[in-house]
Design a protein around this motif. Structure first.
Motif, PDB file in Angstrom:
ATOM      1  N   THR A  78       0.833  -1.200   0.000  1.00  0.00           N
ATOM      2  CA  THR A  78       0.000   0.000   0.000  1.00  0.00           C
ATOM      3  C   THR A  78       0.870   1.254   0.000  1.00  0.00           C
ATOM      4  O   THR A  78       2.089   1.190   0.166  1.00  0.00           O
ATOM      5  CB  THR A  78      -0.944  -0.007   1.217  1.00  0.00           C
ATOM      6  N   LYS A  79       0.222   2.397  -0.169  1.00  0.00           N
ATOM      7  CA  LYS A  79       0.967   3.641  -0.330  1.00  0.00           C
ATOM      8  C   LYS A  79       1.767   4.032   0.909  1.00  0.00           C
ATOM      9  O   LYS A  79       2.719   4.810   0.818  1.00  0.00           O
ATOM     10  CB  LYS A  79       0.012   4.777  -0.727  1.00  0.00           C
ATOM     11  N   ASP A  80       1.394   3.484   2.066  1.00  0.00           N
ATOM     12  CA  ASP A  80       2.139   3.799   3.289  1.00  0.00           C
ATOM     13  C   ASP A  80       3.374   2.920   3.467  1.00  0.00           C
ATOM     14  O   ASP A  80       4.093   3.038   4.459  1.00  0.00           O
ATOM     15  CB  ASP A  80       1.233   3.685   4.519  1.00  0.00           C
ATOM     16  N   GLY A  81       3.612   2.013   2.510  1.00  0.00           N
ATOM     17  CA  GLY A  81       4.805   1.181   2.568  1.00  0.00           C
ATOM     18  C   GLY A  81       4.635  -0.134   3.301  1.00  0.00           C
ATOM     19  O   GLY A  81       5.603  -0.889   3.441  1.00  0.00           O
ATOM     20  N   ARG A  82       3.418  -0.441   3.753  1.00  0.00           N
ATOM     21  CA  ARG A  82       3.201  -1.721   4.428  1.00  0.00           C
ATOM     22  C   ARG A  82       2.946  -2.824   3.401  1.00  0.00           C
ATOM     23  O   ARG A  82       2.399  -2.579   2.328  1.00  0.00           O
ATOM     24  CB  ARG A  82       2.024  -1.631   5.402  1.00  0.00           C
ATOM     25  N   ASP A 138      -1.279   9.111 -10.965  1.00  0.00           N
ATOM     26  CA  ASP A 138      -1.274   8.852  -9.525  1.00  0.00           C
ATOM     27  C   ASP A 138       0.173   8.687  -9.053  1.00  0.00           C
ATOM     28  O   ASP A 138       0.891   7.805  -9.536  1.00  0.00           O
ATOM     29  CB  ASP A 138      -2.076   7.581  -9.239  1.00  0.00           C
ATOM     30  N   PRO A 139       0.627   9.519  -8.105  1.00  0.00           N
ATOM     31  CA  PRO A 139       2.039   9.467  -7.690  1.00  0.00           C
ATOM     32  C   PRO A 139       2.365   8.273  -6.801  1.00  0.00           C
ATOM     33  O   PRO A 139       1.517   7.752  -6.084  1.00  0.00           O
ATOM     34  CB  PRO A 139       2.219  10.783  -6.926  1.00  0.00           C
ATOM     35  N   TRP A 140       3.624   7.885  -6.847  1.00  0.00           N
ATOM     36  CA  TRP A 140       4.143   6.805  -6.009  1.00  0.00           C
ATOM     37  C   TRP A 140       4.907   7.428  -4.841  1.00  0.00           C
ATOM     38  O   TRP A 140       5.962   8.036  -5.044  1.00  0.00           O
ATOM     39  CB  TRP A 140       5.088   5.912  -6.814  1.00  0.00           C
ATOM     40  N   PRO A 141       4.414   7.283  -3.612  1.00  0.00           N
ATOM     41  CA  PRO A 141       5.153   7.812  -2.457  1.00  0.00           C
ATOM     42  C   PRO A 141       6.499   7.102  -2.296  1.00  0.00           C
ATOM     43  O   PRO A 141       6.643   5.922  -2.637  1.00  0.00           O
ATOM     44  CB  PRO A 141       4.232   7.502  -1.272  1.00  0.00           C
ATOM     45  N   ALA A 142       7.462   7.823  -1.752  1.00  0.00           N
ATOM     46  CA  ALA A 142       8.797   7.251  -1.560  1.00  0.00           C
ATOM     47  C   ALA A 142       8.754   6.020  -0.661  1.00  0.00           C
ATOM     48  O   ALA A 142       9.480   5.045  -0.887  1.00  0.00           O
ATOM     49  CB  ALA A 142       9.728   8.308  -0.965  1.00  0.00           C
ATOM     50  N   ALA A 143       7.884   6.045   0.364  1.00  0.00           N
ATOM     51  CA  ALA A 143       7.791   4.901   1.280  1.00  0.00           C
ATOM     52  C   ALA A 143       7.314   3.652   0.551  1.00  0.00           C
ATOM     53  O   ALA A 143       7.757   2.532   0.849  1.00  0.00           O
ATOM     54  CB  ALA A 143       6.837   5.230   2.429  1.00  0.00           C
ATOM     55  N   GLN A 144       6.422   3.831  -0.402  1.00  0.00           N
ATOM     56  CA  GLN A 144       5.908   2.688  -1.156  1.00  0.00           C
ATOM     57  C   GLN A 144       6.975   2.124  -2.092  1.00  0.00           C
ATOM     58  O   GLN A 144       7.163   0.902  -2.175  1.00  0.00           O
ATOM     59  CB  GLN A 144       4.671   3.101  -1.956  1.00  0.00           C
ATOM     60  N   VAL A 145       7.676   3.006  -2.779  1.00  0.00           N
ATOM     61  CA  VAL A 145       8.741   2.551  -3.680  1.00  0.00           C
ATOM     62  C   VAL A 145       9.828   1.832  -2.888  1.00  0.00           C
ATOM     63  O   VAL A 145      10.337   0.786  -3.305  1.00  0.00           O
ATOM     64  CB  VAL A 145       9.332   3.742  -4.463  1.00  0.00           C
ATOM     65  N   ASP A 146      10.167   2.379  -1.730  1.00  0.00           N
ATOM     66  CA  ASP A 146      11.180   1.739  -0.887  1.00  0.00           C
ATOM     67  C   ASP A 146      10.730   0.343  -0.465  1.00  0.00           C
ATOM     68  O   ASP A 146      11.529  -0.601  -0.445  1.00  0.00           O
ATOM     69  CB  ASP A 146      11.444   2.601   0.351  1.00  0.00           C
ATOM     70  N   ALA A 147       9.439   0.200  -0.146  1.00  0.00           N
ATOM     71  CA  ALA A 147       8.915  -1.111   0.244  1.00  0.00           C
ATOM     72  C   ALA A 147       8.958  -2.090  -0.925  1.00  0.00           C
ATOM     73  O   ALA A 147       9.229  -3.285  -0.738  1.00  0.00           O
ATOM     74  CB  ALA A 147       7.486  -0.967   0.763  1.00  0.00           C
ATOM     75  N   MET A 148       8.699  -1.607  -2.128  1.00  0.00           N
ATOM     76  CA  MET A 148       8.778  -2.465  -3.314  1.00  0.00           C
ATOM     77  C   MET A 148      10.204  -2.987  -3.493  1.00  0.00           C
ATOM     78  O   MET A 148      10.428  -4.173  -3.772  1.00  0.00           O
ATOM     79  CB  MET A 148       8.336  -1.678  -4.553  1.00  0.00           C
ATOM     80  N   VAL A 149      11.161  -2.088  -3.317  1.00  0.00           N
ATOM     81  CA  VAL A 149      12.570  -2.468  -3.449  1.00  0.00           C
ATOM     82  C   VAL A 149      12.956  -3.471  -2.361  1.00  0.00           C
ATOM     83  O   VAL A 149      13.612  -4.490  -2.628  1.00  0.00           O
ATOM     84  CB  VAL A 149      13.470  -1.214  -3.368  1.00  0.00           C
ATOM     85  N   ARG A 150      12.528  -3.202  -1.134  1.00  0.00           N
ATOM     86  CA  ARG A 150      12.871  -4.093  -0.021  1.00  0.00           C
ATOM     87  C   ARG A 150      12.224  -5.472  -0.182  1.00  0.00           C
ATOM     88  O   ARG A 150      12.847  -6.499   0.115  1.00  0.00           O
ATOM     89  CB  ARG A 150      12.443  -3.466   1.310  1.00  0.00           C
ATOM     90  N   ALA A 151      10.970  -5.494  -0.621  1.00  0.00           N
ATOM     91  CA  ALA A 151      10.278  -6.776  -0.789  1.00  0.00           C
ATOM     92  C   ALA A 151      10.981  -7.633  -1.840  1.00  0.00           C
ATOM     93  O   ALA A 151      11.203  -8.837  -1.640  1.00  0.00           O
ATOM     94  CB  ALA A 151       8.823  -6.531  -1.181  1.00  0.00           C
ATOM     95  N   ALA A 152      11.327  -7.013  -2.960  1.00  0.00           N
ATOM     96  CA  ALA A 152      12.027  -7.753  -4.006  1.00  0.00           C
ATOM     97  C   ALA A 152      13.394  -8.223  -3.518  1.00  0.00           C
ATOM     98  O   ALA A 152      13.790  -9.379  -3.721  1.00  0.00           O
ATOM     99  CB  ALA A 152      12.178  -6.876  -5.249  1.00  0.00           C
ATOM    100  N   THR A 153      14.109  -7.327  -2.841  1.00  0.00           N
ATOM    101  CA  THR A 153      15.435  -7.675  -2.330  1.00  0.00           C
ATOM    102  C   THR A 153      15.362  -8.833  -1.347  1.00  0.00           C
ATOM    103  O   THR A 153      16.216  -9.729  -1.356  1.00  0.00           O
ATOM    104  CB  THR A 153      16.079  -6.462  -1.631  1.00  0.00           C
TER     105      THR A 153
END
Length: 298
Positions: A78-82, A138-153
């Protein structure tokens, strides 16, 4: 990888993980395994949801919709990075895609353009649906992008994929898998190659690493001496060796500054000794007077 291992990998990477139950049961048992195999798994696939609102997005991905039953992914970001885990096992997220792309992921080689839909992606990829309208506005919040990177990593790290530290080929976008797909996209999304670059960077560090963490301060180094300029030590030595008039001989001799300072210290110490002797003598006299006075009174 077991369901417990999946959760542990995500949490170790610093993610907030929410387990979403179905009919009171763990996400571990919510899957489409009855419709086909899951595995061997070779990579991670990122999507956008074309939905609005976190709760609505998570519920849609958990249960699916008419014609496409859930789960529609393994985790919803989600957009909050969870990361909301809605299922584990086979999920309806990837669909059919290009076998050349899959082979490139397996071989960790550059991703070719997708021009076929002939291979079952639900079998071979973990899927993360990421909350976004998908309208390229629709913008992508930095917290969400960071979570995407972390999940993949987290999953690349757990499986030992892309150990060479180069581009993280094992994570791809839906747009790179199936012809006609465009996701993810929109303002703030760093691009598919950008996501891979960030994942590759994370893989160079421990799972607890954060890109914005302050770096360890380096050991201060003595700045180099400029040409022609004496050091502080050299200046001090020169001052101590400088010769001045001998204060004991009215200027008829010369002595070094360090000797004068030593004499001053010695004289001071000698004076202190004399003062203490005088204090002792005064005390003795005082005691004697006191004693004589008492004797006279008797």
């Amino acid at each position: 990888m077991s369901y417990a291992g999946f959760l542990a990998a995500l949490r170790a990477e610093g993610l907030t993980v929410v387990e979403v139950k179905t009919n009171g049961k763990s996400p571990a048992s919510h899957n489409r395994n009855s419709k086909g195999p899951f595995g061997p798994v070779h990579g991670v696939l990122l999507h956008h949801t074309v939905t609005k609102g976190s709760a609505n997005t998570v519920e849609t991905c958990r249960k699916g919709y008419e014609g496409l039953p859930g789960p529609l992914c393994h985790g919803v970001i989600t957009k909050d990075g969870r990361v909301h885990v809605v299922g584990y096992g086979r999920a309806n997220h990837a669909g059919l895609g290009d076998d050349d792309v899959l082979q490139a992921v397996i071989n960790e080689k550059p991703i070719p353009a997708d021009n076929e839909a002939n291979t079952d992606g639900n079998r071979h990829f973990y899927g993360f649906e990421c909350e976004n309208l998908g309208d390229n506005k629709d913008p992508w919040p930095a917290a969400q992008v960071d979570a995407m990177v972390r999940a993949a990593t987290a999953l690349l790290r757990a499986h030992g994929w892309n150990k060479d530290g180069k581009e993280a080929i094992s994570v791809i976008a839906h747009a790179e898998w199936q012809p006609g797909k465009v996701d993810p996209r929109g303002p703030g999304y760093p691009g598919h190659a950008g996501i891979r670059a960030r994942v590759a960077e994370r893989l160079k560090h421990p799972a607890s690493w954060s890109a914005d963490a302050p770096s360890k301060p380096s050991t201060p180094q003595t700045p180099p001496k400029e040409d022609g300029m004496p050091s502080a030590k050299e200046i001090a030595e020169a001052v101590m060796a400088y010769k001045i008039d001998d204060p004991r001989t009215s200027g008829t001799k010369y002595v070094e500054v360090k000797d004068v300072l030593w004499w001053a210290g010695a004289d001071s110490a000698q004076a202190n000794t004399k003062v203490k002797d005088l204090e002792k003598q005064v005390k003795n006299l005082t005691d004697l007077v006191t004693q004589l006075t008492k004797t006279k009174e008797k």
